[in-house]
Design a protein around this motif. Structure first.
Motif, PDB file in Angstrom:
ATOM      1  N   LEU A  29       0.655  -1.510  -0.219  1.00 21.51           N
ATOM      2  CA  LEU A  29      -0.140   0.144   0.306  1.00 21.51           C
ATOM      3  C   LEU A  29       1.054   0.882   0.194  1.00 21.51           C
ATOM      4  O   LEU A  29       0.356   2.225  -0.780  1.00 21.51           O
ATOM      5  CB  LEU A  29      -0.684   0.194   1.045  1.00 21.51           C
ATOM      6  N   THR A  30       2.101   0.904   0.623  1.00 20.83           N
ATOM      7  CA  THR A  30       3.071   2.331   0.537  1.00 20.83           C
ATOM      8  C   THR A  30       2.680   2.882  -0.718  1.00 20.83           C
ATOM      9  O   THR A  30       3.433   3.645  -1.305  1.00 20.83           O
ATOM     10  CB  THR A  30       4.172   2.446   1.956  1.00 20.83           C
ATOM     11  N   VAL A  31       3.904   1.645  -1.291  1.00 18.11           N
ATOM     12  CA  VAL A  31       4.102   1.907  -2.923  1.00 18.11           C
ATOM     13  C   VAL A  31       3.396   2.389  -3.581  1.00 18.11           C
ATOM     14  O   VAL A  31       3.536   3.537  -4.591  1.00 18.11           O
ATOM     15  CB  VAL A  31       4.692   0.341  -3.009  1.00 18.11           C
ATOM     16  N   ARG A  32       2.025   1.995  -3.562  1.00 21.37           N
ATOM     17  CA  ARG A  32       1.160   2.122  -4.357  1.00 21.37           C
ATOM     18  C   ARG A  32       0.662   3.722  -4.258  1.00 21.37           C
ATOM     19  O   ARG A  32       0.689   4.158  -5.172  1.00 21.37           O
ATOM     20  CB  ARG A  32      -0.192   0.924  -3.966  1.00 21.37           C
ATOM     21  N   ASP A  33       0.399   3.683  -2.545  1.00 19.95           N
ATOM     22  CA  ASP A  33       0.306   5.450  -3.134  1.00 19.95           C
ATOM     23  C   ASP A  33       1.612   6.014  -3.336  1.00 19.95           C
ATOM     24  O   ASP A  33       1.111   7.146  -3.342  1.00 19.95           O
ATOM     25  CB  ASP A  33      -0.168   5.706  -1.055  1.00 19.95           C
ATOM     26  N   ALA A  34       2.276   6.287  -3.137  1.00 24.22           N
ATOM     27  CA  ALA A  34       3.502   6.373  -3.748  1.00 24.22           C
ATOM     28  C   ALA A  34       3.799   6.791  -5.590  1.00 24.22           C
ATOM     29  O   ALA A  34       4.086   7.873  -5.349  1.00 24.22           O
ATOM     30  CB  ALA A  34       4.835   5.906  -3.158  1.00 24.22           C
ATOM     31  N   ILE A  35       3.001   5.882  -6.157  1.00 21.64           N
ATOM     32  CA  ILE A  35       3.116   5.780  -7.117  1.00 21.64           C
ATOM     33  C   ILE A  35       2.197   6.336  -7.348  1.00 21.64           C
ATOM     34  O   ILE A  35       2.500   7.563  -8.508  1.00 21.64           O
ATOM     35  CB  ILE A  35       2.678   4.371  -7.976  1.00 21.64           C
ATOM     36  N   PHE A  36       1.174   6.210  -7.469  1.00 22.83           N
ATOM     37  CA  PHE A  36      -0.144   7.307  -6.917  1.00 22.83           C
ATOM     38  C   PHE A  36       0.446   8.982  -7.461  1.00 22.83           C
ATOM     39  O   PHE A  36      -0.028   9.559  -8.067  1.00 22.83           O
ATOM     40  CB  PHE A  36      -1.331   7.034  -6.381  1.00 22.83           C
ATOM     41  N   LYS A  37       1.207   9.380  -6.596  1.00 25.49           N
ATOM     42  CA  LYS A  37       1.298  10.199  -6.011  1.00 25.49           C
ATOM     43  C   LYS A  37       2.133  11.291  -7.363  1.00 25.49           C
ATOM     44  O   LYS A  37       2.131  12.051  -7.797  1.00 25.49           O
ATOM     45  CB  LYS A  37       1.949  10.712  -4.751  1.00 25.49           C
ATOM     46  N   LYS A  38       3.291  10.568  -8.130  1.00 26.92           N
ATOM     47  CA  LYS A  38       4.253  10.555  -8.043  1.00 26.92           C
ATOM     48  C   LYS A  38       3.576  11.123 -10.006  1.00 26.92           C
ATOM     49  O   LYS A  38       4.121  11.796 -10.290  1.00 26.92           O
ATOM     50  CB  LYS A  38       5.187   9.581  -8.388  1.00 26.92           C
ATOM     51  N   ARG A  39       2.417   9.779  -9.859  1.00 26.08           N
ATOM     52  CA  ARG A  39       1.807  10.184 -11.676  1.00 26.08           C
ATOM     53  C   ARG A  39       1.609  11.344 -11.679  1.00 26.08           C
ATOM     54  O   ARG A  39       0.990  11.890 -12.562  1.00 26.08           O
ATOM     55  CB  ARG A  39       1.308   8.596 -11.184  1.00 26.08           C
ATOM     56  N   SER A  40       0.368  11.913 -10.105  1.00 29.69           N
ATOM     57  CA  SER A  40      -0.584  13.067  -9.937  1.00 29.69           C
ATOM     58  C   SER A  40       0.627  14.351 -10.203  1.00 29.69           C
ATOM     59  O   SER A  40       0.077  15.500 -10.973  1.00 29.69           O
ATOM     60  CB  SER A  40      -1.154  13.046  -8.891  1.00 29.69           C
ATOM     61  N   ASN A  41       1.661  13.935 -10.417  1.00 21.61           N
ATOM     62  CA  ASN A  41       2.568  15.046 -10.289  1.00 21.61           C
ATOM     63  C   ASN A  41       3.920  15.240 -11.672  1.00 21.61           C
ATOM     64  O   ASN A  41       4.592  15.751 -11.973  1.00 21.61           O
ATOM     65  CB  ASN A  41       3.669  15.196  -8.967  1.00 21.61           C
TER      66      ASN A  41
END
Lengths: 585, 662
Positions: A29-41
């Motif tokens: 879950l941590t990694v997933r959230d990190a990825i989504f954040k990066k993508r939205s940036n």
């Protein structure tokens, strides 16, 4: 006892496993959230590649992550050298391979592999083929892999021969495989096409110019030369004798026996002097836009073509009214020509002096209409196929596939001669495969109607009689355009479908003792005078309303129908059908 | 560590390292018994052993030596250890389970260099030379088993003999040189010489007993259940052949085979599939066979209207029963065969890479891992029996040490004739043949084939043949190792030589093999052959022996293709020892084991295997490494580990044959 090895208890093991799983989930879950954040940036960097790789490695079905990776790669392509991209993409292929091991049927992984293979500056299609072969050897029905393989074959230009050998190999190891048989059916017409001129027996092989299999048989001419066909029959026979219950081989067999497409022609032109009407029948349903009627050399631009029933946009029968009085004088002779502009085809019809109607047509017997469903013309081939199927049936009297194939072969060979056997086989079929008994009934009805049409034409009459034969459906009604009397008594019909309106010349209809509840097809039948519908299921006055469109209807027998119990029935009917002179209730 | 340092007390002493004994050893050790496992030979697995070519030659030597020097029992030094209320039961010090050993060599002995050097000279040799040394066979036929092997057993002797024959062969070659195409020349160069067999001898793993593993047989189940499978690799048998109408044909046994078969008509295909489908659950169709259960299977097949072709395939190659065995047995055998199909591939059989001898060793390894102690070249002279209870209390080993035990398990060949109720035995006839090519020429060389040969004459036995390619890690590249097995009706040579000469080209003289174009040349050429008989004690039960009740005799190997007999026996013996314990429960995963320093039990994995290795080295000294399989129990298994083993689990059912060829 001494020396026993102490082993952790199961509860202990379970607890450990549970903890392990929890830990994993947290990381995920941590990694997933990190990825989504990066993508939205909109961060399209290699760190994102790494993070997504981490997750996809354990869950390759996370489509969003594959999308993100593609975005990153497309971005990297703009900033990196080709050589670097080659390396990146190659690494990506390796990674996808690992994902496929996790889930060999992951849509995302296969799709991504196709994408990467296309983007790869120097693709190695051979390796991809090897990968597919390995995958298929583990699971020969993995359709994802089949799809990907077709893509690889297409772009890398593998020859049809090689591909055919490939199907040989797969069918050899397990013939219960639709994919292999179907692939074969797409390859054979390319490799061994039927020679353009029909009688030429030799196989012409495209050995010098390997073609690439791209098209499916639907879009290609899909006939195969006879020499190869015989080999294929043998192959299929081996399969069906080995396991007669495996349907994949039977389906392929059906394909081999063929389904000839009829040429699009005008099969009949009918003209009625009294009705000042022309009916045109086609070899298959058409949507007429460009018919040109020429009457005595005069193109009739203003006539309007309509199909027999408003429900049909496509219909095999089209009608038009001629301008008033243009042919009504019985002392005149007229020549009609119908041009079908699109197909550059036409048909003439002469209306002689003293005649009230006239027609010009190809008869069903001339066209061998009902045989052409199997494209194999050679009687000898069909005969020997029938023989081997009969042999199989002796060993497996209950096999439905075999029974059905025998029926088809018999029809192709001699529909009338085999009628009795065919009916017996249908009976067996219904018993051994009760789940599909309605299908068999319909099919049997179809064949019976075909046979009756043939008999009628041999007898050169306009009377169609098919009573007490368990008919469950009506078909080929376009072939009955000229019929004046029809007898369908004592069957299991439930309706007279809209197609029934194609019986344009019908005067007398007998359909007693059925289960008819719907008369939709008795629509604008200009000559219909007598209708007998004793003992059917007509229950409402409104069900009879189509009859109002038949101007000449004078006699109607409705005895034994629920509708007769309706109050005021006579008055209602008199209102609905004023022309009736003879009503039996 | 000297031998008398062995602990003086064990729960079980097991003598003999064949499959049954090794399984019992593993099972006992696994549930915590203290196991001492001994074998008088310097290799593991007894009559189940596999040898390198050179190892086999030494084995032949030993056999020969044993035939010549009758053994003497020496009773000294340990008499004082026997007390009044005890008596001794002597064991046999010689192994007489092998007999009628005959060896034939047909490979020329010349290195390639020599050939090149000599050829011009030899080309002119007179023809008489070839006649003179033509074949050894005649010479050997004269003598009895031991006499005839004398010359051949010794590699040196053979070398000399063959040197001459090769020269003459060379002369032929030179004669024909002008008309040969270059390709043929290359082929000739590849010809296997006897020197090459010796040089590459380490690549051979020649089984004394030839068996295959039924994919759903007891042995495979046991290997999976006990996790012993992790110590070995397996390969699926690639095809099943039969000798039919004088030709070698492929047996269509799976659905794919039947579909692809060229020999069967489509109707036969249907009949065969129908019959096989029926056999798969024949119990559900009592009405089909109930009148036939005791009638010969062949009659049943005939009654089912199966063609002669199909009768042959089913009777000889699928059911593999004799013509007169009752229908019920035939049906059961067919069903077993079919149930085994498809678990690991298109045939029902597995073969362990590196030979069958691996399997007993795997179980020994398992036993050692759980603390069993191993000594090779170490036997038991006699049992110490308590007069009152009639039970075996202890044994006196070959070093005169008295070791107590509560149970004694022993292989049949250690039992003296005077302890047997009967001394007539069934025998198994075996032949080991090294050939130069496969019996089915069209095959790729990755194959292992099972060939069933029905009786050539009505009186002769049905022969089972297993052909191994070098991919089975049992023979050198370019050769094929062929095992023939049948139950004896005469000597192994009498039983099997007719089959060998039917299926192979046996050079009557070494020159003949170079004759081109003859039909015989299409057949594989025999390079080397060995015939022997092995005692088949599988009919015996414990009541067949006059021994204390806590002495358990392991009989076998039997002559069947699978190992069910031996596994059943092992389980039976185990339950006599320990009625309430599970037979070979799965070994725990290493990560699930609790290591507890105080108890010292957790260290078993490292500690005990080392200890056991030390014992063996102390025992055998430098000789321990002489033979393959003669080292500590873990070593042979490790050698396969290094190749990367595939663990035999249920998951593998869908996957391609086990043990992808390295």
């Amino acid at each position: 006892m001494h020396g026993r090895v102490k082993v952790k208890s199961t509860a202990q093991q379970e607890e450990e496993k549970r903890k392990e799983r929890e830990k994993k989930l947290k990381v995920y879950l941590t990694v997933r959230d990190a990825i989504f954040k990066k993508r939205s940036n909109s961060e399209l960097d290699e760190e994102a590649l790494q993070l997504t790789q981490q997750l996809l490695a354990s869950n390759p079905d996370f489509a969003t992550l594959w999308n993100y990776r593609r975005e990153i790669f497309l971005h990297l392509e703009t900033v990196k050298e080709e050589e670097e991209m080659q390396k990146l993409y190659e690494a990506e292929l390796l990674f996808i391979e690992a994902c496929l091991k996790v889930n060999p049927k992951s849509y995302g992984s296969w799709h991504h592999r196709g994408w990467v293979s296309y983007r790869l500056p120097r693709p190695d299609w051979k390796r991809e083929l090897v990968l597919c072969d390995r995958c298929l050897s583990l699971d020969d029905r993995n359709f994802h892999c089949w799809d990907y393989r077709r893509l690889v074959v297409k772009v890398s230009g593998v020859s049809v021969e090689q591909e055919l050998q490939f199907t040989d190999r797969l069918i050899g190891s397990n013939f219960s495989n639709y994919s292999s048989w179907h692939y074969r059916s797409t390859l054979l017409p390319l490799l061994h096409p039927q020679p353009a001129s029909d009688p030429a027996p030799a196989c012409q092989k495209h050995t010098h110019t390997p073609t690439v299999p791209t098209a499916s048989p639907q879009t290609h001419g899909h006939r195969v030369c006879e020499e190869q066909l015989l080999k294929e029959y043998e192959l299929v026979q081996n399969a069906v004798f080995t396991d007669p219950n495996d349907q994949s081989a039977w389906f392929y067999y059906r394909w081999l026996l063929g389904r000839a497409e009829r040429e699009e022609v005008i099969s009949c032109v009918y003209v009625s002097r009294e009705g000042e009407r022309v009916a045109v029948a086609f070899s298959k349903p058409v949507n007429v836009v460009s018919l040109m009627l020429v009457l005595d050399g005069q193109p009739q631009q203003q006539v309007e073509w309509r199909s027999v029933h408003p429900r049909f946009r496509h219909s095999p029968v089209w009608l038009c009214e001629l301008p008033p009085s243009s042919i009504s004088d019985i002392n005149n002779e007229h020549n009609l020509t119908v041009h079908w502009m699109e197909k550059h085809t036409q048909r003439d019809c002469a209306l002689y002096t003293g005649r009230t109607e006239s027609w010009c047509r190809d008869s069903a017997t001339d066209q061998e209409l009902f045989r052409s469903e199997l494209s194999v013309e050679k009687t000898s081939v069909l005969q020997s196929e029938l023989q081997s199927c009969t042999q199989l049936l002796e060993l497996e009297p209950q096999n439905k596939w075999c029974l059905l194939t025998i029926i088809l072969l018999m029809r192709a060979l001699d529909p009338l001669g085999h009628e009795k056997e065919t009916l017996a086989h249908f009976q067996t079929l219904k018993e051994v495969d009760p789940m599909r008994s309605s299908y068999y009934s319909d099919l049997c009805s179809k064949f019976l109607i075909e046979n009756t049409i043939l008999k009628m034409e041999y007898a050169e009459v306009r009377v169609f009689s098919l009573s007490d034969k368990n008919l469950s459906t009506l078909c080929h009604l376009d072939q009955l355009l000229l019929v004046t009397h029809i007898n369908l008594c004592s069957n299991q019909l439930m309706k007279l479908p809209p197609q029934f309106a194609m019986l344009h010349c019908l005067e007398v209809l007998e359909a007693d003792d059925n289960a008819i509840e719907n008369l939709e097809g008795l629509y604008h039948l200009p000559n219909l005078e007598e209708v007998s519908l004793k003992n059917n299921q007509i229950s409402k006055i409104s069900d009879l309303s189509p009859l109002a469109t038949c101007p000449k209807l004078t006699r109607l027998d409705l005895r034994g129908n629920p509708v007769t119990k309706t109050a005021d029935i006579e008055a209602e009917l008199a209102k609905l059908l004023p022309s009736l002179t003879d009503l039996l209730l | 560590m000297a031998a008398d340092n062995l602990p003086s007390e064990f729960d079980v002493i097991i003598l003999g390292t064949g499959l049954t004994e090794s399984v019992i050893a593993a099972a006992c050790s696994r549930v915590g018994l203290r196991v001492l496992h001994l074998d008088r030979r310097n290799y593991y697995a007894g009559n189940w052993a596999s040898f390198t070519f050179n190892g086999l030659l030494s084995w032949i030597e030993e056999y020969k030596a044993q035939q010549q020097t009758p053994s003497t029992t020496s009773e000294q030094g340990w008499n004082d250890q026997i007390e009044d209320e005890e008596e001794v039961v002597f064991l046999s010090s010689v192994d007489s389970s092998i007999s009628n050993l005959e060896v034939f060599s047909y490979a020329s002995d010349k290195s390639e260099d020599d050939e090149l050097l000599n050829s011009p000279v030899v080309g002119s040799l007179p023809k008489a030379a070839e006649e003179m040394n033509g074949c050894h066979k005649e010479a050997q036929d004269l003598g009895s088993s031991s006499a005839c092997t004398q010359g051949d057993g010794d590699p040196h002797n053979l070398e000399v003999k063959n040197q001459d024959s090769c020269l003459s062969e060379e002369s032929k070659k030179t004669d024909q040189q002008p008309i040969r195409s270059p390709e043929q020349a290359v082929e000739v160069k590849k010809k296997i010489t006897y020197a090459m067999l010796l040089k590459e001898g380490r690549r051979f793993n020649i089984d004394l007993m030839s068996k295959l593993l039924y994919s759903r047989g007891l042995l495979v189940d046991l290997l999976i259940k006990s996790n012993v499978s992790r110590y070995a690799e397996f390969k699926n048998i690639s095809c099943i052949l039969t000798c039919h109408n004088g030709k070698v044909e492929q047996v269509p046994c799976s659905r794919a085979d039947v579909f692809g078969s060229k020999q069967l008509t489509v109707v036969e295909k249907r009949m065969l599939m129908k019959f096989l489908t029926f056999c798969l659950d024949f119990e559900q169709h009592q009405e089909e066979f109930k009148d036939f259960t005791e009638i010969p299977f062949l009659e049943f097949l005939k009654c089912k209207n199966l063609t002669e072709n199909l009768q042959h395939f089913i009777l000889h190659s699928i059911a593999m029963v004799s013509q007169d065995s009752p229908t019920i047995n035939g049906l059961k055998a067919t069903q077993h065969f079919l149930r085994c199909l498809g678990r690991y591939g298109n045939t029902p059989f597995l073969f362990p890479l590196y030979g069958l001898g691996e399997i007993p060793q795997c179980f020994c390894r398992m036993c050692a891992v759980f603390g069993g102690i191993y000594c090779l070249r170490h036997s038991v002279q006699c049992l110490v029996v308590d007069k009152e209870s009639g039970k075996c209390k202890a044994v006196i080993d070959t070093h005169g040490q008295r070791i107590s035990c509560s149970h004694f398990v022993v292989e049949d060949s250690y039992i003296r004739d005077d302890q047997r109720m009967q001394t007539t035995y069934k025998k198994i006839s075996r032949a080991v043949v090294i050939t130069d090519r496969s019996i089915l020429p069209s095959q790729s060389d990755h194959q292992i084939s099972l060939v069933t040969v029905p009786p050539l004459e009505p009186s002769s036995p049905a022969v089972r043949m297993v052909e191994l390619s070098s991919f089975s890690m049992t023979c050198m590249p370019g050769t094929y190792l062929v095992h023939l097995t049948c139950s004896s009706s005469g000597s192994a040579h009498e039983d099997l030589a007719p089959v060998v000469s039917r299926l192979f080209h046996v050079p009557s003289s070494c020159t003949e093999e170079s004759i081109q174009g003859s039909e015989e040349n299409e057949k594989p050429v025999v390079l080397w052959a060995m015939y022997f008989n092995m005692r088949d004690t599988s009919g015996f039960e414990n009541s067949s022996y006059n021994l204390p009740s806590n002495v358990h005799v392991c009989t076998g190997p039997d002559d069947s293709l699978g190992s069910d007999y031996s596994i059943n026996l092992a389980e039976l013996v185990f339950h006599q020892l320990l009625p309430d314990e599970e037979f070979c429960p799965p070994a725990p995963n290493p990560e699930d084991i609790i290591y507890d320093g105080d108890q010292g039990e957790g260290a078993i994995f490292e500690g005990d295997s080392q200890k056991e290795e030390a014992v063996i080295e102390g025992e055998d000294g430098s000789q321990a490494h002489k033979q393959h399989g003669a080292t500590c129990s873990s070593e042979p298994a490790e050698s396969t580990d290094s190749i990367g083993h595939e663990i035999l689990t249920e998951y593998d059912i869908q996957s391609p044959p086990l043990g992808n060829s390295p």
